[in-house]
Structures are given as structure tokens and as C-alpha cells.
Design an enzyme around this catalytic site. Sequence first.
Site, PDB file in Angstrom:
ATOM      1  CG  ASP A 146      38.866  43.924  41.288  1.00  0.00           C
ATOM      2  OD1 ASP A 146      37.802  44.552  41.125  1.00  0.00           O
ATOM      3  OD2 ASP A 146      39.986  44.476  41.290  1.00  0.00           O
ATOM      4  CG  ASP A 151      34.668  45.862  48.585  1.00  0.00           C
ATOM      5  OD1 ASP A 151      35.144  46.886  49.093  1.00  0.00           O
ATOM      6  OD2 ASP A 151      34.084  45.851  47.486  1.00  0.00           O
ATOM      7  CD  GLU A 180      34.438  49.907  47.908  1.00  0.00           C
ATOM      8  OE1 GLU A 180      34.526  50.971  47.252  1.00  0.00           O
ATOM      9  OE2 GLU A 180      34.651  48.775  47.422  1.00  0.00           O
TER      10      GLU A 180
END
Length: 277
Positions: free
Chosen positions: A76, A165, A167
Site C-alpha cells: 500500500d 482506512d 484507525e
Amino acid sequence: MAVLRPGSIRSPRPRPLAGLLTALLAALSLTLPLTSAHAATTPSRGSAYLGIGVLAHDGRNGTPTTGDATQTEGVDVSAYQGNVAWSTLWNSGVRWAYTKGTEGTYYTNPYFAQQYNGAYNVGMIRGAYHFATPDTTSGATQANYFVDHGGGWSRDGRTLPGALDIEWNPYGAACYGRTAGQMVSWIADFVNTYRARTGRYPVIYTAASWWTQCTGDSGAFAANSPLWIARYAADPGTLPAGWPYYTMWQYTSSGPTVGDHDKFNGALDRVQALANG
């Protein structure tokens, strides 16, 4: 002209020492640069990347144990990597890649075209990811922004569904100032909007400890969204609630070649199956 009489001029009253110190510190604060730990460590908006919170909180790089079931290597990347040498990654065995597309509703990756198309052009299966900022706009708003700026999906056998994503917040409070219930609602807003726009459920990238802390270890998304687990260790560890297995695992932030390195839980044909939906 006023006439000053003897005794009419009074000497200034002595200021307490604490008051003098307060005044001195206030004066200094107007001229000295901000040097707090927060100012030194908080990144600028838009600079976050997949695993920035994992690295800050877990801070380790893993090496998967040998003898694992068949897995397919991936990477990534974000603007941090700039123009990527995709042929080098291909020759090292990388077969799939995710590129940061957007963050919040205020940032698009300036290297997105080179990274997203470059992976495709060397033969990789590619996808895009969105760095979530639940403290700035709604999940639906961010899902639409993501799709409108490269995060869509097409059934060409080479494009993976977009990834969310979600987090630790690199810019402030770990859970973005939201309760567990509010966070679950925000994620659902994003997931459902992305599904409505593309026909696919997004992949969810997260770390088990953040998921427990900030969603109360919700199992609400396991039935539909593939799990991309972040854990920099020799194995992926305990997974968040509801997911019986991971689909992808980010195991290190400093691979032997550019970008963070990941394992897909299966052979290349399983990567293709996810791309095809």
C-alpha cells in the site's frame, strides 16, 4: 501648567514575584515559536497514510512466520512514496496494491494517477483507499468524495473494492471525539453510501485494539466488508468481533521495497475473485 506638589508623585507599588513571572512568560509567548510536544508531533492534514496510527501505537515491524498458508504479497502506498517504481515491485513478487486516494473531504493524493494506474499497467490488481476523519464530515459525505476522486470500482477483474482506512486519529483524540455508538454509525454511513454508489461493500482496514477502543468491538460489519487487519508482528493476532478470518494483513511498515507490505489470505485467484465481486 499643572503644579506638582511635594508628595503628589507616588512610587509604583512593588508587584509580587509571581505576578512579575506571569507577565514575563506572557511577553515571551508572543515572540517565541510554539515548541510543545503536540506541535512537534502532530502531522499536517492530508499527510496521514495507511498504518500511521498503528506505527505510532504499536511501533513494531513484523516478519510473518514461515509455513503460513498460501498468501499473495501486496503493498500500500500514498503520496509519501511519490512516483513508485512498479516494475521493481512486480519483479519482487508483489501482485496487488492499494493507493491512497483521499482523506476527509479536503485532500486528494497528488500521485494517485501514477500510483493507481502504474500498478495496473504492470499487471497488478489494484485498489484505492480513503483515510477517514470522522471528526470533519459525515460518513456519507466522505464516501461520495472518495468515489468522486478515484475510489470507485469496475468489474474488470483488476480493480479491488475501495478500502476504508479507519484507525487512530493522527491529528487529535484517538476516537475523533466520538463515542463507540457514534463511531459505528459513522462507519455504517460510509459503508452504506459506498455500497449504494458502487455496488460493492468496501474493505475495512483497522487494528484490533483501535476497533475495540473506538467501536466497542462492534461486529456490525463482518458479514459484508472484508477485513484488512493491521498488526506488525509474526501473525495477525486476535481479530475484531465477527470476522472469522482476515482477507488482508498489513504486517510491516518497512518492507524490503517501497511501501507498506501486506499479505492477501489466499492465492492470486482469490485476489481476482475479490476484484470480480
